[in-house]
Structure formats: C-alpha cells, structure tokens
Design an enzyme around this catalytic site. Structure first.
Site, PDB file in Angstrom:
ATOM      1  N   ASN A  59       0.831  -1.247  -0.075  1.00  0.00           N
ATOM      2  CA  ASN A  59       0.049   0.016   0.042  1.00  0.00           C
ATOM      3  C   ASN A  59       0.759   1.236   0.142  1.00  0.00           C
ATOM      4  O   ASN A  59       0.248   2.419  -0.280  1.00  0.00           O
ATOM      5  CB  ASN A  59      -0.958   0.010   1.209  1.00  0.00           C
ATOM      6  CG  ASN A  59      -1.738   1.292   1.180  1.00  0.00           C
ATOM      7  OD1 ASN A  59      -2.506   1.295   0.355  1.00  0.00           O
ATOM      8  ND2 ASN A  59      -1.938   1.727   2.242  1.00  0.00           N
ATOM      9  N   SER A 110      -4.042   2.563  -8.817  1.00  0.00           N
ATOM     10  CA  SER A 110      -4.971   4.116  -8.762  1.00  0.00           C
ATOM     11  C   SER A 110      -5.642   3.833 -10.149  1.00  0.00           C
ATOM     12  O   SER A 110      -5.035   3.522 -11.054  1.00  0.00           O
ATOM     13  CB  SER A 110      -4.008   5.261  -8.656  1.00  0.00           C
ATOM     14  OG  SER A 110      -4.610   6.204  -8.959  1.00  0.00           O
ATOM     15  N   TYR A 122       4.067   9.982 -11.532  1.00  0.00           N
ATOM     16  CA  TYR A 122       3.284   9.227 -10.434  1.00  0.00           C
ATOM     17  C   TYR A 122       2.402   8.272 -11.365  1.00  0.00           C
ATOM     18  O   TYR A 122       2.009   7.079 -11.049  1.00  0.00           O
ATOM     19  CB  TYR A 122       2.571   9.924  -9.824  1.00  0.00           C
ATOM     20  CG  TYR A 122       1.427   9.316  -8.744  1.00  0.00           C
ATOM     21  CD1 TYR A 122       1.894   8.637  -7.628  1.00  0.00           C
ATOM     22  CD2 TYR A 122      -0.065   9.336  -9.136  1.00  0.00           C
ATOM     23  CE1 TYR A 122       0.994   7.904  -6.576  1.00  0.00           C
ATOM     24  CE2 TYR A 122      -0.902   8.450  -8.253  1.00  0.00           C
ATOM     25  CZ  TYR A 122      -0.405   7.844  -7.108  1.00  0.00           C
ATOM     26  OH  TYR A 122      -1.370   7.318  -6.417  1.00  0.00           O
ATOM     27  N   LYS A 126       1.784   3.946 -11.244  1.00  0.00           N
ATOM     28  CA  LYS A 126       0.741   3.141 -10.888  1.00  0.00           C
ATOM     29  C   LYS A 126       0.114   2.352 -12.154  1.00  0.00           C
ATOM     30  O   LYS A 126      -0.315   1.055 -12.111  1.00  0.00           O
ATOM     31  CB  LYS A 126      -0.383   4.093 -10.621  1.00  0.00           C
ATOM     32  CG  LYS A 126      -0.284   4.832  -9.242  1.00  0.00           C
ATOM     33  CD  LYS A 126      -0.215   3.766  -8.270  1.00  0.00           C
ATOM     34  CE  LYS A 126       0.072   4.374  -6.904  1.00  0.00           C
ATOM     35  NZ  LYS A 126       0.238   3.011  -5.993  1.00  0.00           N
ATOM     36  N   PRO A 152      -8.144   2.653  -6.627  1.00  0.00           N
ATOM     37  CA  PRO A 152      -8.910   3.465  -5.969  1.00  0.00           C
ATOM     38  C   PRO A 152      -8.984   4.908  -6.794  1.00  0.00           C
ATOM     39  O   PRO A 152      -7.888   5.056  -7.501  1.00  0.00           O
ATOM     40  CB  PRO A 152      -8.498   3.825  -4.681  1.00  0.00           C
ATOM     41  CG  PRO A 152      -7.355   2.456  -4.485  1.00  0.00           C
ATOM     42  CD  PRO A 152      -6.742   2.121  -5.709  1.00  0.00           C
ATOM     43  N   GLY A 153      -9.885   5.477  -6.850  1.00  0.00           N
ATOM     44  CA  GLY A 153     -10.160   6.743  -7.527  1.00  0.00           C
ATOM     45  C   GLY A 153      -9.486   7.783  -6.533  1.00  0.00           C
ATOM     46  O   GLY A 153      -8.739   7.602  -5.656  1.00  0.00           O
ATOM     47  N   VAL A 155      -8.895   9.526  -3.226  1.00  0.00           N
ATOM     48  CA  VAL A 155      -9.554   9.247  -1.901  1.00  0.00           C
ATOM     49  C   VAL A 155      -8.932  10.374  -1.081  1.00  0.00           C
ATOM     50  O   VAL A 155      -8.160  10.829  -1.223  1.00  0.00           O
ATOM     51  CB  VAL A 155      -8.654   8.066  -1.421  1.00  0.00           C
ATOM     52  CG1 VAL A 155      -8.829   7.503  -0.245  1.00  0.00           C
ATOM     53  CG2 VAL A 155      -8.840   6.725  -2.260  1.00  0.00           C
TER      54      VAL A 155
END
Length: 201
Positions: A59, A110, A122, A126, A152-153, A155
C-alpha cells in the site's frame, strides 16, 4: 484477528498502532518499503507475530511534486523505489508464506494507472503496479495464491492539499478489499476499481 504493519516514520507508526489498540493484536515495525533488507526483516517479524501470513498488502506510495520538465529527479527515484520496486520486493519476500497458506497478495494501484495526468510520473508508477499485478497473477496460476489489484480513484487522504469534491474515504477502499478477500477459494477477484460517484475517470 491479528495484523502486522510497517511504516517509514516511527512517530506516525506508533500513533497509528495506538489508534488500533481496541482492534485486537496489532504489531508494527519501522521499515522503508523501497529497501529489500528492511522489507525482508519486516516480513519475517510479521510471520513470527502472526504465526503465518495469509494476506500481504503493498500500500505504500506517494506522488512527487512537479512535472516531467521541472520535477526533482531525486524525488522521482524515491517515488519509483516506493511505488514500483516496493510492491515487487514485498511480494518476493512474502511469497513463500503466501504459497504455503494459499493466501492473497494485494497491490494498491490507482485510477491514475488507467489514464494519465499530463506531465506526471506518478501515473507511470501506477501503470507499472497494474502491469506487475497481472504478471504476478499469471505466474502464480495453479499455486493457490490469488493476486488482487485495487485501483482507487480520488481518496480523501493527506496526498491532496485539498481533496477533490468527488472523493471517497479510505474505509471504502478497505471495504472493497475485504469483500474481494472474502470470496470462496474457487473465486479469484483479481482487479477492482472503486471511485467516488461523480469522479470523471
């Protein structure tokens, strides 16, 4: 249920462990996600504390400021080590236990790994996580180990200076992960995207 965590910052890790005191036994160790030897020690300690590892979750991650023209290459190196190298070495270190226990390897990606932000390295990290997750899943076919990639979108976390209007809470991502992990042994949920209602991508 026992859990074991790792974090790079001793103070933050200690505060988080304190906040989990009513959830049952929770262990923690200070370790850099982008360091192989520290990762091996963290996995070994988790194995002893838990009496075996059923689920490993990669994570750790962050976004370096700036774009591809004015960003800091030293920060890029740290970001790539954490976001790309980190999940790979965690999986390598945890695989013996996961194979023994027919467990789960979880990689947090992501929606930035589905599309790109202009000039943002970034997003490339991902995309790498998504590719690594599928490559690992294919390698482990027949082993009993399942690989879950969660994308995830937006967060609502400290990653944002100001969270977007369409953002979900971290608990929503955790609930999606627990749903996928709770499936019976014959079901492999390998890729989950979870966004806030109204997020554009």
């Amino acid at each position: 249920m026992r859990s074991s965590l790792r974090g790079r910052h001793p103070g933050r890790l200690a505060a988080f462990l304190e906040s989990c005191s009513d959830l049952g036994p929770v262990g923690g160790v200070v370790a850099d996600a982008g360091d192989w030897e520290q990762t091996c020690r963290a996995v070994s300690r988790a194995d002893r504390f838990l009496g075996g590892i059923d689920v490993a979750v990669a994570n750790a991650g962050f976004s370096a400021p700036g774009d591809l023209a004015d960003g800091d290459p030293d920060r890029w190196r740290d970001m790539v080590l954490t976001n790309v190298y980190g999940p790979a070495i965690l999986a390598k270190a945890a695989l013996p236990q996961l194979m023994e226990n027919r467990g789960h390897m979880v990689l947090i990606g992501s929606t930035a790994g589905r599309k790109v932000y202009p000039g943002n390295l970034y997003t490339a990290t991902k995309w790498a996580v998504a590719g690594y997750a599928e490559s690992l899943r294919q390698q482990l076919v027949g082993s009993g180990v399942r690989v879950l990639h969660i994308a995830p979108g937006h967060v609502d976390t400290p990653l944002w200076e100001q969270a977007p209007d369409a953002a979900i809470q971290p608990e929503s991502v955790a609930e999606a992960m627990l749903w996928a992990l709770s499936q019976p042994a014959g079901v492999d949920i390998s890729d989950v995207t979870v966004r806030a209602t109204g997020q554009a991508f």
